[in-house]
Every structure is written in structure tokens, then in C-alpha cells.
Enzyme design. Structure first.
Site, PDB file in Angstrom:
ATOM      1  N   ASP A 113      17.731  40.762  45.483  1.00  0.00           N
ATOM      2  CA  ASP A 113      17.543  42.219  45.380  1.00  0.00           C
ATOM      3  C   ASP A 113      17.832  42.889  46.719  1.00  0.00           C
ATOM      4  O   ASP A 113      17.572  42.312  47.777  1.00  0.00           O
ATOM      5  CB  ASP A 113      16.092  42.499  44.943  1.00  0.00           C
ATOM      6  CG  ASP A 113      15.915  43.920  44.429  1.00  0.00           C
ATOM      7  OD1 ASP A 113      16.932  44.582  44.121  1.00  0.00           O
ATOM      8  OD2 ASP A 113      14.764  44.375  44.339  1.00  0.00           O
ATOM      9  N   GLY A 158      22.002  47.400  46.821  1.00  0.00           N
ATOM     10  CA  GLY A 158      22.231  48.849  46.764  1.00  0.00           C
ATOM     11  C   GLY A 158      21.663  49.532  48.003  1.00  0.00           C
ATOM     12  O   GLY A 158      22.342  50.352  48.647  1.00  0.00           O
ATOM     13  N   ARG A 159      20.422  49.178  48.372  1.00  0.00           N
ATOM     14  CA  ARG A 159      19.806  49.807  49.548  1.00  0.00           C
ATOM     15  C   ARG A 159      20.565  49.452  50.828  1.00  0.00           C
ATOM     16  O   ARG A 159      20.719  50.273  51.723  1.00  0.00           O
ATOM     17  CB  ARG A 159      18.330  49.375  49.658  1.00  0.00           C
ATOM     18  CG  ARG A 159      17.410  50.175  48.740  1.00  0.00           C
ATOM     19  CD  ARG A 159      16.064  49.551  48.626  1.00  0.00           C
ATOM     20  NE  ARG A 159      16.092  48.394  47.737  1.00  0.00           N
ATOM     21  CZ  ARG A 159      15.168  47.451  47.689  1.00  0.00           C
ATOM     22  NH1 ARG A 159      14.144  47.501  48.516  1.00  0.00           N
ATOM     23  NH2 ARG A 159      15.265  46.463  46.836  1.00  0.00           N
ATOM     24  N   HIS A 163      27.168  44.903  46.897  1.00  0.00           N
ATOM     25  CA  HIS A 163      27.339  43.709  46.066  1.00  0.00           C
ATOM     26  C   HIS A 163      28.346  42.745  46.709  1.00  0.00           C
ATOM     27  O   HIS A 163      28.177  41.525  46.653  1.00  0.00           O
ATOM     28  CB  HIS A 163      27.778  44.092  44.649  1.00  0.00           C
ATOM     29  CG  HIS A 163      26.738  44.912  43.912  1.00  0.00           C
ATOM     30  ND1 HIS A 163      25.406  44.580  43.904  1.00  0.00           N
ATOM     31  CD2 HIS A 163      26.836  46.062  43.181  1.00  0.00           C
ATOM     32  CE1 HIS A 163      24.726  45.468  43.195  1.00  0.00           C
ATOM     33  NE2 HIS A 163      25.569  46.387  42.752  1.00  0.00           N
ATOM     34  N   ASP A 202      18.893  43.676  31.455  1.00  0.00           N
ATOM     35  CA  ASP A 202      18.559  45.099  31.621  1.00  0.00           C
ATOM     36  C   ASP A 202      19.533  45.810  32.569  1.00  0.00           C
ATOM     37  O   ASP A 202      19.541  47.038  32.636  1.00  0.00           O
ATOM     38  CB  ASP A 202      17.121  45.246  32.137  1.00  0.00           C
ATOM     39  CG  ASP A 202      16.113  44.955  31.032  1.00  0.00           C
ATOM     40  OD1 ASP A 202      16.395  45.311  29.866  1.00  0.00           O
ATOM     41  OD2 ASP A 202      15.066  44.355  31.324  1.00  0.00           O
ATOM     42  N   TRP A 229      22.579  46.150  32.198  1.00  0.00           N
ATOM     43  CA  TRP A 229      23.611  46.904  31.456  1.00  0.00           C
ATOM     44  C   TRP A 229      23.306  48.395  31.497  1.00  0.00           C
ATOM     45  O   TRP A 229      24.166  49.220  31.202  1.00  0.00           O
ATOM     46  CB  TRP A 229      23.676  46.438  29.991  1.00  0.00           C
ATOM     47  CG  TRP A 229      24.184  45.041  29.794  1.00  0.00           C
ATOM     48  CD1 TRP A 229      23.464  43.977  29.357  1.00  0.00           C
ATOM     49  CD2 TRP A 229      25.524  44.551  29.996  1.00  0.00           C
ATOM     50  NE1 TRP A 229      24.255  42.852  29.282  1.00  0.00           N
ATOM     51  CE2 TRP A 229      25.532  43.175  29.669  1.00  0.00           C
ATOM     52  CE3 TRP A 229      26.725  45.129  30.438  1.00  0.00           C
ATOM     53  CZ2 TRP A 229      26.672  42.375  29.757  1.00  0.00           C
ATOM     54  CZ3 TRP A 229      27.858  44.328  30.523  1.00  0.00           C
ATOM     55  CH2 TRP A 229      27.820  42.988  30.181  1.00  0.00           C
ATOM     56  N   ARG A 268      22.852  50.120  34.027  1.00  0.00           N
ATOM     57  CA  ARG A 268      23.394  50.724  35.251  1.00  0.00           C
ATOM     58  C   ARG A 268      24.686  51.493  34.953  1.00  0.00           C
ATOM     59  O   ARG A 268      25.292  51.305  33.895  1.00  0.00           O
ATOM     60  CB  ARG A 268      23.672  49.623  36.274  1.00  0.00           C
ATOM     61  CG  ARG A 268      22.384  49.006  36.761  1.00  0.00           C
ATOM     62  CD  ARG A 268      22.605  48.031  37.869  1.00  0.00           C
ATOM     63  NE  ARG A 268      21.302  47.576  38.334  1.00  0.00           N
ATOM     64  CZ  ARG A 268      20.997  47.279  39.583  1.00  0.00           C
ATOM     65  NH1 ARG A 268      21.916  47.341  40.519  1.00  0.00           N
ATOM     66  NH2 ARG A 268      19.795  46.895  39.912  1.00  0.00           N
ATOM     67  N   LEU A 295      24.683  19.526  44.456  1.00  0.00           N
ATOM     68  CA  LEU A 295      23.864  20.709  44.154  1.00  0.00           C
ATOM     69  C   LEU A 295      24.236  21.204  42.767  1.00  0.00           C
ATOM     70  O   LEU A 295      25.421  21.267  42.420  1.00  0.00           O
ATOM     71  CB  LEU A 295      24.159  21.817  45.189  1.00  0.00           C
ATOM     72  CG  LEU A 295      23.463  23.157  44.955  1.00  0.00           C
ATOM     73  CD1 LEU A 295      21.966  23.042  45.265  1.00  0.00           C
ATOM     74  CD2 LEU A 295      24.073  24.258  45.831  1.00  0.00           C
ATOM     75  N   ARG A 348      12.058  36.334  46.042  1.00  0.00           N
ATOM     76  CA  ARG A 348      12.666  37.635  45.745  1.00  0.00           C
ATOM     77  C   ARG A 348      12.888  38.337  47.075  1.00  0.00           C
ATOM     78  O   ARG A 348      11.948  38.497  47.861  1.00  0.00           O
ATOM     79  CB  ARG A 348      11.768  38.489  44.849  1.00  0.00           C
ATOM     80  CG  ARG A 348      12.432  39.829  44.529  1.00  0.00           C
ATOM     81  CD  ARG A 348      11.615  40.713  43.617  1.00  0.00           C
ATOM     82  NE  ARG A 348      12.405  41.868  43.239  1.00  0.00           N
ATOM     83  CZ  ARG A 348      12.614  42.296  42.006  1.00  0.00           C
ATOM     84  NH1 ARG A 348      12.045  41.682  40.993  1.00  0.00           N
ATOM     85  NH2 ARG A 348      13.365  43.351  41.761  1.00  0.00           N
TER      86      ARG A 348
HETATM   87  C1  FPP Z   1      20.154  43.642  42.785  1.00  0.00           C
HETATM   88  O1  FPP Z   1      20.224  44.515  43.889  1.00  0.00           O
HETATM   89  C2  FPP Z   1      21.408  42.915  42.702  1.00  0.00           C
HETATM   90  C3  FPP Z   1      22.165  42.842  41.597  1.00  0.00           C
HETATM   91  C4  FPP Z   1      21.839  43.467  40.307  1.00  0.00           C
HETATM   92  C5  FPP Z   1      23.459  42.129  41.632  1.00  0.00           C
HETATM   93  C6  FPP Z   1      23.449  40.791  42.286  1.00  0.00           C
HETATM   94  C7  FPP Z   1      24.832  40.470  42.624  1.00  0.00           C
HETATM   95  C8  FPP Z   1      25.245  39.901  43.745  1.00  0.00           C
HETATM   96  C9  FPP Z   1      24.341  39.349  44.783  1.00  0.00           C
HETATM   97  C10 FPP Z   1      26.702  39.858  43.963  1.00  0.00           C
HETATM   98  C11 FPP Z   1      27.309  38.529  44.070  1.00  0.00           C
HETATM   99  C12 FPP Z   1      26.857  37.523  43.108  1.00  0.00           C
HETATM  100  C13 FPP Z   1      27.601  36.473  42.764  1.00  0.00           C
HETATM  101  C14 FPP Z   1      27.036  35.428  41.886  1.00  0.00           C
HETATM  102  C15 FPP Z   1      28.963  36.290  43.234  1.00  0.00           C
HETATM  103  P1  FPP Z   1      20.221  46.077  43.632  1.00  0.00           P
HETATM  104  O2  FPP Z   1      21.612  46.525  43.453  1.00  0.00           O
HETATM  105  O3  FPP Z   1      19.294  46.408  42.513  1.00  0.00           O
HETATM  106  O4  FPP Z   1      19.647  46.594  44.992  1.00  0.00           O
HETATM  107  P2  FPP Z   1      18.710  47.862  45.230  1.00  0.00           P
HETATM  108  O5  FPP Z   1      17.341  47.489  44.679  1.00  0.00           O
HETATM  109  O6  FPP Z   1      18.704  47.986  46.710  1.00  0.00           O
HETATM  110  O7  FPP Z   1      19.342  49.017  44.519  1.00  0.00           O
END
Ligand code: FPP
Length: 250
Positions: free
Chosen positions: A21, A24-25, A38, A68, A70, A72, A132, A190
Site C-alpha cells: 500500500d 498513490g500517496r 505504481h 474491490d 475494480w 478505481r 522461491l 502492510r
Molecule cells: C495500493 O496502493 C497498491 C495497489 C492497488 C497496486 C499494487 C501494484 C503494484 C505494487 C505495482 C506493481 C505490481 C506488480 C506485481 C508488478 P494505493 O494505490 O492504494 O496507494 P494509496 O493508498 O497511497 O493511494
């Protein structure tokens, strides 16, 4: 590759699961669009995979996209789907070289066809990896998986099959990815400072040690992972029993 620090007392299949997580931030704090977060998150994924075997991790489950998610914006979802496909295309050779077996858990049928094909190709080509087991959770909902497994268990029980926890775990493995179940989660991390499970591996994490770390996922390094595992090894896991000292002082 990180110096090997795992201990003989670790479970032989140390299973670490991560809710990644904070992408985005991380992007917003830099005045960048969310997809840049991302992309930076994908670089963290690679770092953590490289470090995992040296830290004694045998199974690594990463929450890449929840059912969930989707909800976004369409553009963010399509960017993520493309990123997953490009990641699989560019990393498969490296995974083969490093003995990393890749599996994807979750629903496949709602993913774009090119991503479904990339997943099948990567799973097939990395199948022999033994260093792994990397499990990527994509369009994954633990509650949906549990519901599906319960339905399968009920049908099997009607034909005389077991209704045990072990049988349920097997059906859950089938429901999640159509193969053998992974062992229970030992360590659940997390990133990003929030403290919730967000429908991730609810059955498998019954006795997981939980770690909520403040670092945003793109800032999470092998050093942070190592620190979590050091703390994990200091914790006493009792699985509902009493501390060892209480047993020996009886
Ligand atoms: C949550 O952070 C993150 C996601 C929903 C996407 C996770 C994807 C990646 C780490 C990209 C690469 C993954 C692979 C397997 C290549 P958020 O966007 O909700 O962050 P926020 O809470 O700051 O908005």
C-alpha cells in the site's frame, strides 16, 4: 542479493505475505500521476523478490490487485493491468534464472485476455523454480475464495468427503488458483501506515504475525524486510498454547 540471515528455527516454508500500500500517496507527494507510483511500486516488487530467498523466505504472496480495486478510475485500472503484463513479460527470464516459480491467485476471467495469456505463459515457464514461490494476488478476494471453497466442501461432504480444516484448505487452494494450497502465512506485512487486512488471505493468516509499517510501498527496501523478519524471530508464536517457560516450570 542480501546476506543470508535466516535461522534454523524458521518454518521450512517461511511464508511472507505483503499488502503493498502507498503507491498513490508516494506519487502525489511528488506531484506525479498515480500510475508513476505504481511503476515505482513495481521496482520495489523486484527488490523484495531478489532479497527474499537470502532472508529465508520460501513463499512470498503479494497483493497486487484486490477484487474491490475494480472500483478505481478506469484509467488507473487499465494502467495497472498493462503494468502487470509488462512486468511478467520482462521478469520471466530473470525468474527462471533465479529459480522463482510464479503463480497468480484470484479470478482470471475478468482480466484482459493478453494478461491472462501472459500469466499462463509465465506460470508454465517458471513451474520448475524451487528457490522461491512467488504468488501474485490479482483480482483477489479472500472472502470470495472462502465462499467458493465452502461451496466445494459442501458438495464433497454430500458425497462422503471430509469436512475438516485440512480438507477446507485444499478446497481453498483449488478455489484460489486451482492447485495445492500454500502453507499458512507466517508474516503478514502492510506498508503505508494503515492497519487493516482488506480481504487478503483471511483463512491462511489465522496465526500470522502482523506488521504494519509506515513506509509507502515504493520506499520499502530489503532492509525494511530484513528488520521485519528480525522482529518476527524475536516474537514467541504460541498458536493458542502457553509460553514454553510455563510448560517447563510445571
Ligand atoms: C495500493 O496502493 C497498491 C495497489 C492497488 C497496486 C499494487 C501494484 C503494484 C505494487 C505495482 C506493481 C505490481 C506488480 C506485481 C508488478 P494505493 O494505490 O492504494 O496507494 P494509496 O493508498 O497511497 O493511494
Amino acid at each position: 542479493m542480501i546476506k543470508s540471515t535466516f535461522e534454523e528455527t524458521d518454518p521450512p516454508t517461511l511464508h511472507v505475505a505483503i499488502i503493498m500500500d502507498g503507491n498513490g500517496r508516494w506519487a502525489t507527494a511528488r506531484g506525479l500521476p498515480r500510475h508513476a507510483g505504481h511503476q515505482a511500486g513495481a521496482r520495489s516488487v523486484r527488490r523484495v523478490i531478489e532479497a527474499a530467498p537470502g532472508l529465508g523466505i520460501r513463499i512470498l504472496t503479494l497483493f497486487a490487485f484486490s477484487s474491490d480495486n475494480w472500483k478505481r478510475p478506469v484509467l488507473e485500472v487499465s494502467t495497472l493491468m498493462r503494468l502487470f503484463r509488462m512486468y511478467l513479460a520482462s521478469e520471466t527470464e530473470r525468474c527462471i534464472r533465479n529459480g522463482v516459480r510464479v503463480s497468480v491467485i484470484g479470478r482470471r476471467d475478468r482480466l484482459p485476455i493478453p494478461l491472462q495469456e501472459a500469466i499462463s505463459r509465465t506460470e508454465e515457464r517458471t513451474r520448475a523454480g524451487e528457490t522461491l514461490h512467488l504468488r501474485l494476488a490479482v483480482d483477489y478476494s479472500s472472502r470470495d475464495a472462502i465462499l467458493a471453497a465452502a461451496g466445494r466442501l459442501e458438495k464433497a461432504a454430500a458425497r462422503g468427503g471430509d469436512s475438516t480444516r485440512e480438507a477446507f484448505s485444499r478446497w481453498l487452494g483449488e478455489a484460489e488458483h486451482g492447485s495445492a494450497p500454500a502453507p499458512d502465512v507466517d508474516v503478514l506485512i502492510r506498508t503505508g501506515g494503515e492497519q487493516r487486512l482488506s480481504d487478503f488471505l483471511l483463512w491462511e493468516s489465522a496465526y500470522a504475525e502482523l506488521f504494519f509499517v509506515k513506509e509507502l510501498w515504493p520506499d520499502f527496501t530489503s532492509g525494511h524486510l530484513q528488520a521485519v523478519l528480525e522482529e518476527f524471530r524475536r516474537r514467541e508464536r504460541r498458536f493458542g498454547a502457553v509460553p514454553q517457560a510455563a510448560v517447563s516450570s510445571r
